[in-house]
Scaffold this motif. Structure first.
Motif, PDB file in Angstrom:
ATOM      1  N   THR A 126       0.825  -1.204   0.000  1.00 10.53           N
ATOM      2  CA  THR A 126       0.000   0.000   0.000  1.00 10.53           C
ATOM      3  C   THR A 126       0.860   1.255   0.000  1.00 10.53           C
ATOM      4  O   THR A 126       1.746   1.388   0.832  1.00 10.53           O
ATOM      5  N   VAL A 127       0.581   2.168  -0.934  1.00 18.63           N
ATOM      6  CA  VAL A 127       1.179   3.502  -0.904  1.00 18.63           C
ATOM      7  C   VAL A 127       0.155   4.383  -0.200  1.00 18.63           C
ATOM      8  O   VAL A 127      -0.944   4.601  -0.708  1.00 18.63           O
ATOM      9  N   ILE A 128       0.488   4.872   0.970  1.00 13.16           N
ATOM     10  CA  ILE A 128      -0.467   5.609   1.796  1.00 13.16           C
ATOM     11  C   ILE A 128      -0.663   7.021   1.262  1.00 13.16           C
ATOM     12  O   ILE A 128      -1.785   7.495   1.127  1.00 13.16           O
ATOM     13  N   GLU A 129       0.423   7.707   0.955  1.00 11.99           N
ATOM     14  CA  GLU A 129       0.361   9.036   0.350  1.00 11.99           C
ATOM     15  C   GLU A 129       1.713   9.355  -0.266  1.00 11.99           C
ATOM     16  O   GLU A 129       2.706   8.714   0.044  1.00 11.99           O
ATOM     17  N   VAL A 130       1.735  10.340  -1.149  1.00 17.18           N
ATOM     18  CA  VAL A 130       2.997  10.762  -1.759  1.00 17.18           C
ATOM     19  C   VAL A 130       3.137  12.261  -1.573  1.00 17.18           C
ATOM     20  O   VAL A 130       2.255  13.029  -1.957  1.00 17.18           O
ATOM     21  N   GLU A 131       4.239  12.666  -0.954  1.00 15.63           N
ATOM     22  CA  GLU A 131       4.561  14.085  -0.823  1.00 15.63           C
ATOM     23  C   GLU A 131       5.476  14.415  -1.991  1.00 15.63           C
ATOM     24  O   GLU A 131       6.597  13.938  -2.079  1.00 15.63           O
ATOM     25  N   HIS A 132       4.956  15.209  -2.920  1.00 16.65           N
ATOM     26  CA  HIS A 132       5.746  15.538  -4.110  1.00 16.65           C
ATOM     27  C   HIS A 132       6.813  16.565  -3.764  1.00 16.65           C
ATOM     28  O   HIS A 132       6.573  17.513  -3.033  1.00 16.65           O
TER      29      HIS A 132
END
Length: 152
Positions: A126-132
């Motif tokens: 699972t990728v929970i979130e991505v901070e760009h």
């Protein structure tokens, strides 16, 4: 040493072989049953298998589902395959993930090879979130009028 021991008792993984015995002058000195071996395998794999939530830096993206991405956790770099279906749908819809810090669940799955060696495979279920991250060059000069000379 451990690899040689594993290789010696490997026949216990074959159907029909239920016990490995060591004998001295015909007397059984030690024995290992298939049940004992399977329990030891499971315990060892369980000790090495872990699931954790972690922030990762993407070092190299792989745009095919069957390929591993290259990540860093700040201490070490490693390859891991991403299994998150929603993440892959986001990529297919054009979201950029080449730079960024994904907060992910990271799982280490262990299994034994044919000769008993442990193999650890890292997966991201699972990728929970991505901070760009937007990479920008640091300012080389101060905000002085005209920008002449380095900042003091």
């Amino acid at each position: 040493m451990q690899a040689q021991l594993r290789k010696t008792i490997e026949p216990l993984h074959v159907d029909g072989i239920e016990e490995f015995q060591t004998r001295q002058q015909g007397i059984i000195v030690e024995r290992v049953s298939k049940k004992d071996l399977l329990a030891a395998d499971e315990a060892e794999i369980e000790d090495l298998t872990k699931n954790e939530e972690i922030d990762l830096d993407i070092e190299k993206a792989a745009w095919r589902r069957n390929l591993a991405w290259h990540f860093s956790d700040g201490r070490t770099s490693f390859d891991a395959k991403i299994e998150d279906e929603q993440f892959w749908k986001s990529i297919e819809q054009g979201e950029a993930f080449a730079d960024g810090t994904p907060k992910s669940s990271l799982a280490d799955y262990c299994h034994r090879t044919r000769f008993g060696a442990l193999k650890v495979e890292r997966l991201i279920p699972t990728v929970i979130e991505v901070e760009h991250v937007r990479r920008r060059q640091a300012k080389l000069f101060g905000d002085e009028a005209g920008g002449a000379g380095p900042a003091s």
